[in-house]
Design a protein around this motif. Structure first.
Motif, PDB file in Angstrom:
ATOM      1  N   VAL A 163       0.838  -1.205   0.000  1.00 31.63           N
ATOM      2  CA  VAL A 163       0.000   0.000   0.000  1.00 31.63           C
ATOM      3  C   VAL A 163       0.871   1.252   0.000  1.00 31.63           C
ATOM      4  CG1 VAL A 163      -1.655   1.325   1.365  1.00 31.63           C
ATOM      5  CG2 VAL A 163      -1.977  -1.139   1.060  1.00 31.63           C
ATOM      6  N   SER A 164       1.965   1.235   0.751  1.00 36.72           N
ATOM      7  CA  SER A 164       2.869   2.392   0.773  1.00 36.72           C
ATOM      8  C   SER A 164       3.482   2.640  -0.595  1.00 36.72           C
ATOM      9  CB  SER A 164       3.975   2.164   1.809  1.00 36.72           C
ATOM     10  OG  SER A 164       3.430   1.983   3.101  1.00 36.72           O
ATOM     11  N   ALA A 165       3.891   1.561  -1.279  1.00 35.02           N
ATOM     12  CA  ALA A 165       4.459   1.712  -2.620  1.00 35.02           C
ATOM     13  C   ALA A 165       3.413   2.241  -3.597  1.00 35.02           C
ATOM     14  CB  ALA A 165       5.015   0.375  -3.100  1.00 35.02           C
ATOM     15  N   ALA A 166       2.179   1.740  -3.488  1.00 33.98           N
ATOM     16  CA  ALA A 166       1.111   2.224  -4.360  1.00 33.98           C
ATOM     17  C   ALA A 166       0.793   3.687  -4.073  1.00 33.98           C
ATOM     18  CB  ALA A 166      -0.136   1.363  -4.176  1.00 33.98           C
ATOM     19  N   TYR A 167       0.856   4.070  -2.807  1.00 36.41           N
ATOM     20  CA  TYR A 167       0.602   5.467  -2.456  1.00 36.41           C
ATOM     21  C   TYR A 167       1.653   6.390  -3.066  1.00 36.41           C
ATOM     22  CZ  TYR A 167       0.142   9.669   0.405  1.00 36.41           C
ATOM     23  OH  TYR A 167      -0.006  10.976   0.825  1.00 36.41           O
ATOM     24  N   VAL A 168       2.899   5.963  -3.039  1.00 34.02           N
ATOM     25  CA  VAL A 168       3.972   6.768  -3.637  1.00 34.02           C
ATOM     26  C   VAL A 168       3.773   6.902  -5.151  1.00 34.02           C
ATOM     27  CG1 VAL A 168       6.453   6.839  -4.092  1.00 34.02           C
ATOM     28  CG2 VAL A 168       5.611   6.195  -1.822  1.00 34.02           C
ATOM     29  N   LEU A 169       3.294   5.847  -5.781  1.00 36.38           N
ATOM     30  CA  LEU A 169       3.145   5.855  -7.239  1.00 36.38           C
ATOM     31  C   LEU A 169       1.922   6.638  -7.711  1.00 36.38           C
ATOM     32  CD1 LEU A 169       4.022   2.131  -8.077  1.00 36.38           C
ATOM     33  CD2 LEU A 169       5.429   4.142  -8.530  1.00 36.38           C
ATOM     34  N   PHE A 170       0.822   6.577  -6.947  1.00 34.03           N
ATOM     35  CA  PHE A 170      -0.464   7.076  -7.461  1.00 34.03           C
ATOM     36  C   PHE A 170      -1.028   8.275  -6.714  1.00 34.03           C
ATOM     37  CE2 PHE A 170      -0.780   2.343  -8.333  1.00 34.03           C
ATOM     38  CZ  PHE A 170      -0.381   2.468  -9.658  1.00 34.03           C
ATOM     39  N   ARG A 171      -0.351   8.787  -5.698  1.00 32.53           N
ATOM     40  CA  ARG A 171      -0.932   9.866  -4.912  1.00 32.53           C
ATOM     41  C   ARG A 171      -1.111  11.148  -5.724  1.00 32.53           C
ATOM     42  NH1 ARG A 171       3.998  11.800  -0.865  1.00 32.53           N
ATOM     43  NH2 ARG A 171       5.613  12.058  -2.477  1.00 32.53           N
ATOM     44  N   ARG A 172      -0.245  11.376  -6.704  1.00 32.52           N
ATOM     45  CA  ARG A 172      -0.369  12.587  -7.531  1.00 32.52           C
ATOM     46  C   ARG A 172      -1.053  12.319  -8.864  1.00 32.52           C
ATOM     47  NH1 ARG A 172       5.689  15.360  -6.852  1.00 32.52           N
ATOM     48  NH2 ARG A 172       5.595  15.621  -4.565  1.00 32.52           N
ATOM     49  N   LYS A 173      -1.199  11.056  -9.196  1.00 27.74           N
ATOM     50  CA  LYS A 173      -1.778  10.711 -10.495  1.00 27.74           C
ATOM     51  C   LYS A 173      -3.289  10.614 -10.441  1.00 27.74           C
ATOM     52  CE  LYS A 173      -1.061   7.455 -14.297  1.00 27.74           C
ATOM     53  NZ  LYS A 173      -0.314   6.240 -14.730  1.00 27.74           N
ATOM     54  N   TYR A 174      -3.830  10.090  -9.335  1.00 28.80           N
ATOM     55  CA  TYR A 174      -5.273   9.906  -9.196  1.00 28.80           C
ATOM     56  C   TYR A 174      -5.754  10.579  -7.917  1.00 28.80           C
ATOM     57  CZ  TYR A 174      -4.286   6.245 -12.613  1.00 28.80           C
ATOM     58  OH  TYR A 174      -3.849   5.557 -13.707  1.00 28.80           O
ATOM     59  N   PRO A 175      -6.897  11.279  -7.972  1.00 29.30           N
ATOM     60  CA  PRO A 175      -7.405  11.945  -6.760  1.00 29.30           C
ATOM     61  C   PRO A 175      -7.947  10.957  -5.738  1.00 29.30           C
ATOM     62  CG  PRO A 175      -8.949  12.214  -8.575  1.00 29.30           C
ATOM     63  CD  PRO A 175      -7.728  11.586  -9.152  1.00 29.30           C
ATOM     64  N   ILE A 176      -8.558   9.867  -6.212  1.00 27.87           N
ATOM     65  CA  ILE A 176      -9.139   8.863  -5.314  1.00 27.87           C
ATOM     66  C   ILE A 176      -8.582   7.491  -5.695  1.00 27.87           C
ATOM     67  CG2 ILE A 176     -11.249   7.741  -4.508  1.00 27.87           C
ATOM     68  CD1 ILE A 176     -12.755  10.299  -5.131  1.00 27.87           C
ATOM     69  N   VAL A 177      -8.012   6.810  -4.721  1.00 25.13           N
ATOM     70  CA  VAL A 177      -7.463   5.473  -4.935  1.00 25.13           C
ATOM     71  C   VAL A 177      -8.024   4.555  -3.857  1.00 25.13           C
ATOM     72  CG1 VAL A 177      -5.394   4.061  -5.104  1.00 25.13           C
ATOM     73  CG2 VAL A 177      -5.347   6.423  -5.909  1.00 25.13           C
ATOM     74  N   LYS A 178      -8.614   3.439  -4.269  1.00 21.60           N
ATOM     75  CA  LYS A 178      -9.189   2.463  -3.343  1.00 21.60           C
ATOM     76  C   LYS A 178      -8.092   1.469  -2.915  1.00 21.60           C
ATOM     77  CE  LYS A 178     -13.491   3.813  -3.226  1.00 21.60           C
ATOM     78  NZ  LYS A 178     -14.116   4.243  -1.963  1.00 21.60           N
ATOM     79  N   TYR A 179      -7.377   1.851  -1.861  1.00 25.53           N
ATOM     80  CA  TYR A 179      -6.298   0.982  -1.407  1.00 25.53           C
ATOM     81  C   TYR A 179      -6.834  -0.285  -0.748  1.00 25.53           C
ATOM     82  CZ  TYR A 179      -3.274   4.994  -2.280  1.00 25.53           C
ATOM     83  OH  TYR A 179      -2.607   6.030  -2.877  1.00 25.53           O
ATOM     84  N   ASN A 180      -8.082  -0.240  -0.277  1.00 32.06           N
ATOM     85  CA  ASN A 180      -8.638  -1.458   0.311  1.00 32.06           C
ATOM     86  C   ASN A 180      -8.779  -2.565  -0.730  1.00 32.06           C
ATOM     87  OD1 ASN A 180     -10.681   0.162  -0.891  1.00 32.06           O
ATOM     88  ND2 ASN A 180     -12.258  -1.027   0.147  1.00 32.06           N
ATOM     89  N   TYR A 181      -8.989  -2.180  -1.988  1.00 38.64           N
ATOM     90  CA  TYR A 181      -9.058  -3.195  -3.037  1.00 38.64           C
ATOM     91  C   TYR A 181      -7.674  -3.754  -3.374  1.00 38.64           C
ATOM     92  CZ  TYR A 181     -13.994  -3.142  -4.107  1.00 38.64           C
ATOM     93  OH  TYR A 181     -15.352  -3.314  -4.030  1.00 38.64           O
ATOM     94  N   LEU A 182      -6.637  -2.997  -3.092  1.00 38.41           N
ATOM     95  CA  LEU A 182      -5.290  -3.542  -3.219  1.00 38.41           C
ATOM     96  C   LEU A 182      -5.072  -4.637  -2.175  1.00 38.41           C
ATOM     97  CD1 LEU A 182      -2.395  -3.648  -4.252  1.00 38.41           C
ATOM     98  CD2 LEU A 182      -1.876  -1.659  -2.816  1.00 38.41           C
ATOM     99  N   VAL A 183      -5.536  -4.391  -0.951  1.00 36.67           N
ATOM    100  CA  VAL A 183      -5.436  -5.407   0.099  1.00 36.67           C
ATOM    101  C   VAL A 183      -6.268  -6.626  -0.263  1.00 36.67           C
ATOM    102  CG1 VAL A 183      -5.821  -5.885   2.542  1.00 36.67           C
ATOM    103  CG2 VAL A 183      -4.975  -3.642   1.836  1.00 36.67           C
ATOM    104  N   LYS A 184      -7.474  -6.400  -0.814  1.00 38.66           N
ATOM    105  CA  LYS A 184      -8.318  -7.514  -1.236  1.00 38.66           C
ATOM    106  C   LYS A 184      -7.640  -8.350  -2.317  1.00 38.66           C
ATOM    107  CE  LYS A 184     -12.701  -6.607  -2.022  1.00 38.66           C
ATOM    108  NZ  LYS A 184     -13.497  -7.483  -1.118  1.00 38.66           N
ATOM    109  N   SER A 185      -6.973  -7.680  -3.250  1.00 35.77           N
ATOM    110  CA  SER A 185      -6.285  -8.411  -4.313  1.00 35.77           C
ATOM    111  C   SER A 185      -5.115  -9.222  -3.764  1.00 35.77           C
ATOM    112  CB  SER A 185      -5.808  -7.440  -5.393  1.00 35.77           C
ATOM    113  OG  SER A 185      -4.840  -6.540  -4.873  1.00 35.77           O
ATOM    114  N   ILE A 186      -4.418  -8.680  -2.756  1.00 30.83           N
ATOM    115  CA  ILE A 186      -3.304  -9.422  -2.140  1.00 30.83           C
ATOM    116  C   ILE A 186      -3.825 -10.654  -1.412  1.00 30.83           C
ATOM    117  CG2 ILE A 186      -1.524  -9.306  -0.363  1.00 30.83           C
ATOM    118  CD1 ILE A 186      -1.152  -6.351  -1.107  1.00 30.83           C
TER     119      ILE A 186
END
Length: 286
Positions: free
Chosen positions: A156-179
């Motif tokens: 989640v931290s790596a995804a936050y670094v990659l997408f925090r400026r690219k997308y206004p809303i990111v569903k990180y809970n779905y990243l956890v679900k995918s893991i």
């Protein structure tokens, strides 16, 4: 009624086409009677979700084959929409994967010379795991749970670094679900309860490689990207996991010594066989 419509609208918006990943309003149209027609995607023209009419066995096999369509179906179309957090089913799957991984650690210990799974059924009569084995198994469960947690946190931290400026809303809970979903490969640890292996570490290595590739496919589905972003997220999570495992096993010198479902050696098998025979004879005399 208005609230129900809004919930239904929000839920439908989470449905996607399993072929291209674009949102769809619904997956099928039901006519009067028993007629059902699957919806076609407006973007790619394919059937939005062919898995609607497939059995769970087919879906599981496609997950094993790493088909992104199967991952999209399970993550977005089969489960209810979660605005935050994960569902109870995800928690159950995570617990199942953690328990199986903990069991696999008990079977990969170095001082284990025989497999009780191959012992005769009479050897198990009257046998109960010693308290030390239960304590060690509980420690291994906490250890595997910590590895899963640190994997999710770093991903989640790596995804936050990659997408925090690219997308206004990111569903990180779905990243956890995918893991969590991509850890279903831990179920292959059940094979260690059925067959004997001369090199259990080789089997565990193959399972870890399978889980790694499943993590990559699931996170690739979540990101909707075929570039380096999914690989970077998976690499961050696995690096943290391996560092924790190296610190505990090498730095602290921890190694499992007692198996929960295994007798220690051939002598123990003979002793438990004799003990079970004596108990059965004593019962008949009474």
């Amino acid at each position: 009624k208005e609230q129900c419509r809004e919930w239904r609208k929000d839920h439908e918006e989470t449905m996607i086409c399993v072929e291209c990943g674009q949102p769809v309003n619904d997956l099928h149209h039901q006519f009067r009677g028993a007629g059902i027609r699957l919806t076609r995607c407006e973007y790619c023209g394919c059937v939005a979700d062919k898995y609607v009419e497939h059995e769970l066995v087919i879906i599981f096999l496609d997950l094993v084959l790493h088909k992104p369509q199967a991952y999209r179906h399970v993550l977005f179309n089969r489960s209810e929409y979660c605005d935050a957090g994960i569902s109870i089913r995800d928690v159950q799957l995570a617990f199942f994967a953690v328990v199986l991984e903990a069991y696999s650690h008990t079977q990969s210990r170095d001082n284990h010379s025989s497999w009780a799974e191959l012992a005769q059924s009479s050897a198990w009569r009257g046998y109960t795991p010693p308290p030390d084995a239960w304590k060690e198994f509980a420690i291994l469960i906490m250890f595997c749970f910590a590895k899963l947690c640190i994997f999710c946190i770093l991903s989640v931290s790596a995804a936050y670094v990659l997408f925090r400026r690219k997308y206004p809303i990111v569903k990180y809970n779905y990243l956890v679900k995918s893991i969590v979903l991509s850890n279903f490969g831990r179920c292959f640890c059940i094979l260690m309860m059925i067959w004997d292996y001369d090199s259990p570490r080789f089997l565990l290595t193959m399972i870890n490689l399978f889980v790694f590739s499943s993590n990559f496919v699931a996170i690739q589905v979540w990101t909707g990207s075929t570039r380096m972003a999914p690989f970077f997220i998976v690499l961050a999570g696995w690096s943290a996991r391996l560092l924790l495992e190296t610190f505990v096993c090498t730095g602290l010198g921890y190694k499992p010594t007692a198996g929960l479902l295994s007798l220690r050696n051939d002598t123990d098998i003979v002793l438990y066989s004799e003990l079970s025979t004596e108990r059965s004879t004593f019962g008949q005399v009474q």
